[in-house]
Write an enzyme that holds these catalytic residues in place. Structure first.
Site, PDB file in Angstrom:
ATOM      1  N   TYR A 156       0.833  -1.209   0.000  1.00  0.00           N
ATOM      2  CA  TYR A 156       0.000   0.000   0.000  1.00  0.00           C
ATOM      3  C   TYR A 156       0.864   1.254   0.000  1.00  0.00           C
ATOM      4  CZ  TYR A 156      -3.260   3.464   2.005  1.00  0.00           C
ATOM      5  OH  TYR A 156      -4.019   4.587   2.268  1.00  0.00           O
ATOM      6  N   LYS A 160       1.105   4.134  -2.907  1.00  0.00           N
ATOM      7  CA  LYS A 160       0.809   5.545  -2.674  1.00  0.00           C
ATOM      8  C   LYS A 160       2.018   6.424  -3.015  1.00  0.00           C
ATOM      9  CE  LYS A 160      -3.464   5.318  -1.071  1.00  0.00           C
ATOM     10  NZ  LYS A 160      -4.603   5.900  -1.812  1.00  0.00           N
TER      11      LYS A 160
END
Length: 266
Positions: A156, A160
């Site tokens: 994740y 990002k």
């Protein structure tokens, strides 16, 4: 909540992951300021319920890992609204880390990157001709403080961080076509991902956030509305932290020094 501003009269917007949480708040804010908004969400039923509750909103099932579904959603927005002026890339996937890195699977790693990073690319690719045609096009990517510091979740966080880089390169590419591209990096936000964990959120707010609380979805929606509007007409390629001061202020460092000095003096 009502807003005096009507910055999006005549605008068409598409919000991925718009059925709940940050996406729902963004949809509500843009619609409240006059936009017609298409919720593009994998959860078709949740998207329909949310759209029914918001004047000016519609919904469509959309899996951002599927190019055909993304292109169909963009085409539907253009057909229904006659224009597409704002794209908000908010689709979310966050896999838990394995206890040891060597136990992390390719499947979970690839899933996070496919939804968060490549999904945003697919949506921007499909929407760009319409955003350029509108003469006021704006893309707002929803990032995370995980892009800037270690808060766990390898895949994740990498997705990002990649999204922040894509924001900058796309901003450079799209500027000549009159399209602005920016990113928001939220801190901890009170969404369904934290359901049943209010004591944890309260402890985080008091202990980690200089402003004394975690964020609400509406905090992010307000920032999205600003970056998508003409008020931010000379801003592109920027990443805006909306994190209650989390990354700017180290609350623990001075306390550790004070405690150490107190212990040494004793």
């Amino acid at each position: 909540m009502t807003y005096g501003l009507r910055r999006f009269e005549g605008y068409g917007a598409l919000v991925t992951g718009g059925a709940r949480g940050i996406g729902e708040a963004v949809t509500r804010r843009l619609a409240a300021e006059g936009a017609r908004v298409l919720i593009a969400d994998l959860d078709e039923e949740a998207g329909r319920r949310t759209a029914e509750d918001i004047e000016g909103a519609e919904s469509i099932r959309c899996d951002v890992t599927d190019r055909a579904q993304v292109e169909a959603a963009v085409a539907y927005a253009a057909e229904r609204f006659g224009t597409l002026d704002v794209l908000v890339n908010n689709a979310f996937a966050c896999s838990e880390d394995a206890p040891l890195l060597e136990d992390q699977s390719d499947e979970l790693w690839n899933r996070d990157l496919d939804v968060v990073l490549t999904g945003a690319f697919r949506c921007a690719r499909a929407a760009m001709p319409l955003l350029a045609r509108s003469g006021r096009g704006a893309v707002v990517n929803i990032g995370s403080v995980n892009a800037e510091a270690d808060f766990g979740n390898h895949a994740y966080s990498a997705a990002k961080a990649g999204l922040a880089s894509f924001t900058r390169t796309l901003a450079g590419d799209a500027a000549a076509r009159g399209v602005r591209v920016n990113q928001i990096n939220p801190g901890t936000i009170r969404t369904s991902a934290w359901a049943g964990k209010d004591p944890v959120l309260e402890a985080l707010g008091r202990g980690a956030y200089p402003l004394g609380r975690v964020g609400e979805p509406e905090d992010i929606a307000g920032a999205v509305a600003f970056l998508a509007s003409a008020d931010a007409g000379w801003i592109t390629g920027a990443t805006l932290r909306v994190d209650g001061g989390l990354l700017a202020v180290n609350r623990h460092f001075p306390a550790l020094i004070a405690a150490a000095e107190s212990g040494a003096g004793g």
